[in-house]
Design a protein around this motif. Sequence first.
Motif, short mmCIF file in Angstrom:
data_model
loop_
_atom_site.label_atom_id
_atom_site.label_comp_id
_atom_site.label_asym_id
_atom_site.label_seq_id
_atom_site.Cartn_x
_atom_site.Cartn_y
_atom_site.Cartn_z
N SER A 195 -6.39 5.34 8.96
CA SER A 195 -7.29 5.55 8.43
C SER A 195 -7.91 4.48 7.34
CB SER A 195 -7.00 6.97 7.60
OG SER A 195 -8.39 7.01 6.08
N PHE A 196 -6.85 4.18 6.93
CA PHE A 196 -6.94 2.50 5.85
C PHE A 196 -8.05 1.38 6.82
CE2 PHE A 196 -3.76 4.12 3.12
CZ PHE A 196 -4.56 4.43 2.03
N GLU A 197 -6.77 1.23 8.12
CA GLU A 197 -7.30 0.17 9.16
C GLU A 197 -8.83 0.17 9.63
OE1 GLU A 197 -7.91 -2.36 12.44
OE2 GLU A 197 -7.17 -0.02 12.21
N ILE A 256 -16.07 -8.89 0.99
CA ILE A 256 -15.82 -6.91 0.86
C ILE A 256 -15.35 -6.75 0.50
CG2 ILE A 256 -17.23 -5.43 2.15
CD1 ILE A 256 -19.35 -6.61 2.78
N ASN A 257 -13.82 -7.31 1.34
CA ASN A 257 -13.01 -5.66 1.41
C ASN A 257 -11.35 -6.20 0.65
OD1 ASN A 257 -11.32 -3.87 1.64
ND2 ASN A 257 -11.64 -3.27 3.35
N ALA A 275 -3.53 -5.11 0.33
CA ALA A 275 -2.51 -3.52 -0.48
C ALA A 275 -3.03 -2.21 0.09
CB ALA A 275 -3.57 -3.16 -1.77
N GLN A 276 -3.27 -1.66 1.06
CA GLN A 276 -3.48 -0.23 1.39
C GLN A 276 -2.04 -0.61 2.54
OE1 GLN A 276 -6.89 -0.56 3.40
NE2 GLN A 276 -7.77 0.96 1.53
N LEU A 277 -1.99 -1.88 3.37
CA LEU A 277 -0.57 -1.63 4.30
C LEU A 277 0.74 -1.98 4.07
CD1 LEU A 277 0.47 -2.47 7.01
CD2 LEU A 277 -0.11 -5.18 6.44
N VAL A 278 0.60 -2.72 2.77
CA VAL A 278 2.07 -2.69 1.47
C VAL A 278 2.22 -0.94 1.01
CG1 VAL A 278 3.17 -3.61 -0.35
CG2 VAL A 278 1.60 -4.90 0.66
N LEU A 279 1.11 -0.56 0.69
CA LEU A 279 1.35 0.80 0.17
C LEU A 279 1.99 1.82 1.41
CD1 LEU A 279 0.80 3.25 -2.53
CD2 LEU A 279 -1.60 3.47 -0.58
N THR A 280 1.65 1.64 2.77
CA THR A 280 1.54 2.28 4.18
C THR A 280 3.26 1.91 3.75
OG1 THR A 280 0.98 1.05 4.93
CG2 THR A 280 -0.57 3.21 4.45
#
Length: 426
Positions: free
Chosen positions: A136-138, A193-194, A199-204
């Motif tokens: 979902s994040f990717e 932009i993003n 950080a989202q990858l590290v979170l998962t």
Amino acid sequence: MLGTFSSVAPYLKFNPKYVITDNFVFKLHYRWSFIILLVATILVSSRQYFGEHIKCISDTIPAHVINTYCFFTPTFTLVRHLNNSALDKGIIFQPGIGPEQSQNEEIKRHAYYQWVPFVLFAQAILFYIPHILWKSFEGGRIKALVFGLRMVGLTQYIKNQSLQIGKLNLPSMEEAESRVKNIRRAMIDRMRINQSWGAQLVLTEILNFLNIFLQIYITNRFLGGAFYTLGVKVIQERWTDKMDALDVVFPKVTKCHFRKFGPSGSLQMHDTLCVMALNIINEKIYAILWFWYLFVLVMTICGMVWRLCTFLCYKNVRFTKFTFSHFAKSGRIDYQELAAVVEKCNFSNWMFLFFLRSNLSEFIFKRVIFHLASELPNPEKDNSINDFLDREHSAVAAGPSGLAPTSRLDDVDTPLLANRDCAKMD
């Protein structure tokens, strides 16, 4: 029997269009752990291969009644008879089975078998949740950019038309030029932009790290505190003693008390023996899970150490060159061009480049690095697309009409697939 496992087949198929957006450690969680737990769930739910979960012996109580009653009422073994000496001397014929001396004798209840398929399936879902979050994040960004470019190195031999070989599509040189332009533009846009992708990858990945500890804790509680040392005891006792840890945790024969009123109205207790046929499968499943969880835990810790190294060293060009060449794909990358790109990247951009490298051929990735080296914005000065365009407008001299030409971020002044002397590649 093969038809029973058809639900697992889609996870084992080779897909030539598969796009890499994670690493080996991540796959251990959402793919292999998920498959192992799903197969285990199917096994313990398939009565047609292993018979009834429980069958009890009783002379006066109908079989279907006593079997049903002892299944939803926890069976038990006697702690006093869980010893190898009595088993060796023939005093007892099964661990935990023997005469009761009193009603207050210490017993070990076994109720887990009612919940095994539900717990295994829930654990499989827990392993899959971080993967769903990461997808979902990717958002499919990597796939949108690199889809169809796996074997693009052959496009230098294809002039005007794309070539279809089975499920693989080899784009023409013109199409490859357009795709590299999209990759370059997407990379530049992402820098402004993003910034949360890394950080989202590290979170998962942290969720995977926490999840394996949670899985071990849940399994240990489910088995009454016996899981932590299960594998060690199996190795030590399996081939030396008649009774080992598996026989204690997963008894093959248990006791069950059935009470009913007699003809005179007095309460009668029937002491029955129950054969736990499915525990033959349960013990194998949890013994394998102990070693598998240990392996996944070690690899996950190594993965977290590696992620920490990438976070601390991603600005180091030597480290980046080594990582891109050995952990993504083999191939040589120009040191100066890579240094110019890495200098302008934050961690999220660096990770985005890493996954691009994992999915692109050396031919395309070298061209991408070549153009990004001169076109990536400076993160200390170029904070937004609007700022970039404003500086471009102010720097460009007014034309004969007195109007400054509009600068577009997508404009490319040099051929996309060009050598350093800007000569078109044949």
